[in-house]
Design a protein around this motif. Structure first.
Motif, PDB file in Angstrom:
ATOM      1  N   PHE A 121       0.893  -1.291  -0.067  1.00 42.22           N
ATOM      2  CA  PHE A 121      -0.346  -0.387   0.317  1.00 42.22           C
ATOM      3  C   PHE A 121       0.869   0.879   0.290  1.00 42.22           C
ATOM      4  O   PHE A 121       0.229   2.457  -0.187  1.00 42.22           O
ATOM      5  N   GLY A 122       2.014   1.757   0.055  1.00 40.27           N
ATOM      6  CA  GLY A 122       3.533   2.288   0.061  1.00 40.27           C
ATOM      7  C   GLY A 122       3.105   3.215   0.945  1.00 40.27           C
ATOM      8  O   GLY A 122       2.639   4.682   1.541  1.00 40.27           O
ATOM      9  N   GLU A 123       2.832   2.417   2.356  1.00 37.07           N
ATOM     10  CA  GLU A 123       1.754   2.972   3.574  1.00 37.07           C
ATOM     11  C   GLU A 123       3.784   4.008   4.059  1.00 37.07           C
ATOM     12  O   GLU A 123       4.527   3.265   4.484  1.00 37.07           O
ATOM     13  N   ARG A 124       2.901   5.388   4.521  1.00 36.67           N
ATOM     14  CA  ARG A 124       4.040   6.100   5.432  1.00 36.67           C
ATOM     15  C   ARG A 124       4.013   6.575   6.657  1.00 36.67           C
ATOM     16  O   ARG A 124       2.716   6.111   6.997  1.00 36.67           O
ATOM     17  N   SER A 125       4.835   6.958   7.330  1.00 36.96           N
ATOM     18  CA  SER A 125       4.670   7.344   8.327  1.00 36.96           C
ATOM     19  C   SER A 125       4.100   8.991   8.742  1.00 36.96           C
ATOM     20  O   SER A 125       4.072   9.323   7.637  1.00 36.96           O
ATOM     21  N   GLN A 126       3.385   8.989   9.438  1.00 38.14           N
ATOM     22  CA  GLN A 126       2.593  10.337   9.686  1.00 38.14           C
ATOM     23  C   GLN A 126       3.279  11.531  10.050  1.00 38.14           C
ATOM     24  O   GLN A 126       2.762  12.956   9.698  1.00 38.14           O
ATOM     25  N   GLY A 127       4.601  11.479  10.336  1.00 43.34           N
ATOM     26  CA  GLY A 127       5.628  12.173  10.736  1.00 43.34           C
ATOM     27  C   GLY A 127       5.937  13.029   9.717  1.00 43.34           C
ATOM     28  O   GLY A 127       5.626  12.926   8.242  1.00 43.34           O
ATOM     29  N   ASP A 129       8.653  13.398   8.168  1.00 40.30           N
ATOM     30  CA  ASP A 129       9.343  13.027   7.092  1.00 40.30           C
ATOM     31  C   ASP A 129       8.948  11.804   5.952  1.00 40.30           C
ATOM     32  O   ASP A 129       9.574  11.626   5.162  1.00 40.30           O
ATOM     33  N   GLY A 130       7.713  11.304   6.551  1.00 42.35           N
ATOM     34  CA  GLY A 130       7.311  10.481   5.631  1.00 42.35           C
ATOM     35  C   GLY A 130       8.077   9.279   5.041  1.00 42.35           C
ATOM     36  O   GLY A 130       8.026   9.287   3.143  1.00 42.35           O
ATOM     37  N   THR A 131       8.350   8.292   5.688  1.00 41.58           N
ATOM     38  CA  THR A 131       9.684   7.328   5.532  1.00 41.58           C
ATOM     39  C   THR A 131       8.275   6.418   4.544  1.00 41.58           C
ATOM     40  O   THR A 131       7.301   6.092   5.266  1.00 41.58           O
ATOM     41  N   LEU A 132       8.707   6.091   4.694  1.00 42.04           N
ATOM     42  CA  LEU A 132       7.730   4.354   3.283  1.00 42.04           C
ATOM     43  C   LEU A 132       8.263   3.105   4.736  1.00 42.04           C
ATOM     44  O   LEU A 132       8.999   3.019   4.683  1.00 42.04           O
ATOM     45  N   LEU A 133       7.197   3.242   5.440  1.00 42.27           N
ATOM     46  CA  LEU A 133       7.388   2.255   6.751  1.00 42.27           C
ATOM     47  C   LEU A 133       8.108   1.080   6.192  1.00 42.27           C
ATOM     48  O   LEU A 133       8.025  -0.165   7.474  1.00 42.27           O
TER      49      LEU A 133
END
Length: 177
Positions: A121-127, A129-133
């Motif tokens: 799903f290309g989930e990203r962090s909510q911070g 940084d937007g890192t791919l989790l």
């Protein structure tokens, strides 16, 4: 060289590699904290520094587990194990390693599904940084897998040889013990 010897050397290398990766993660935490401090002192903004340090902390924890277990650094109920006769000691160790092994393989099974769906799903962090989790999750999953392998290794060692391969480093213990 026998297959058993190659397997033993490979497993020991895997445990040491995981420990070394944990050490690198700890150094990364230090560097991230220093970079955050420098950014504050200079009035700059370091987006996502706290999140990256958190990812590195989770990775360091899970990556260090197997190496710590092999060196007797995990908290174990040694008082009970040392107080019982040898046959009961062996049964307790088998039970502990069997339960630990089952729990870790359960964690790994669902952990790999978690990482897969985060990647899919290309989930990203909510911070900020937007890192791919899936990236930091993969390091945690790798550490958990190595721990599951290590627990399985110790379980088989107790079953087939009557003792685990945990080596206690007496120099690391306090002098009051």
């Amino acid at each position: 060289m026998t297959i058993g010897r190659v397997l033993r050397l490979s497993l020991d290398f895997l445990y040491r590699l995981s420990g070394a990766m944990a050490a690198v993660s700890l150094v990364m935490i230090l560097l991230l904290v220093v970079m955050q401090m420098a950014a504050r002192w200079t009035g700059e903004m370091f987006r996502g520094g706290a999140e990256y340090a958190g990812y590195a902390m989770a990775a360091a924890s899970f990556l260090a587990f197997a190496n710590a277990l092999n060196h007797g650094s995990h908290i174990r109920v040694s008082i009970l194990l040392n107080a019982v006769p040898e046959p009961i000691h062996r049964i307790l160790e088998i039970w502990c390693f069997a339960v630990g092994t089952a729990i870790m393989w359960y964690f790994v099974y669902y952990g790999q599904k978690f990482v897969y769906w985060s990647w899919k799903f290309g989930e990203r962090s909510q911070g900020q940084d937007g890192t791919l989790l899936w990236m930091p999750q993969s390091l945690v999953l790798f550490g958990a897998t190595v721990l599951a392998i290590c627990l399985t290794d110790h379980l088989f060692s107790v079953l087939f040889y009557g003792r685990s391969r945990i080596v206690r480093n007496l120099a690391d213990q306090s002098h009051g013990e």
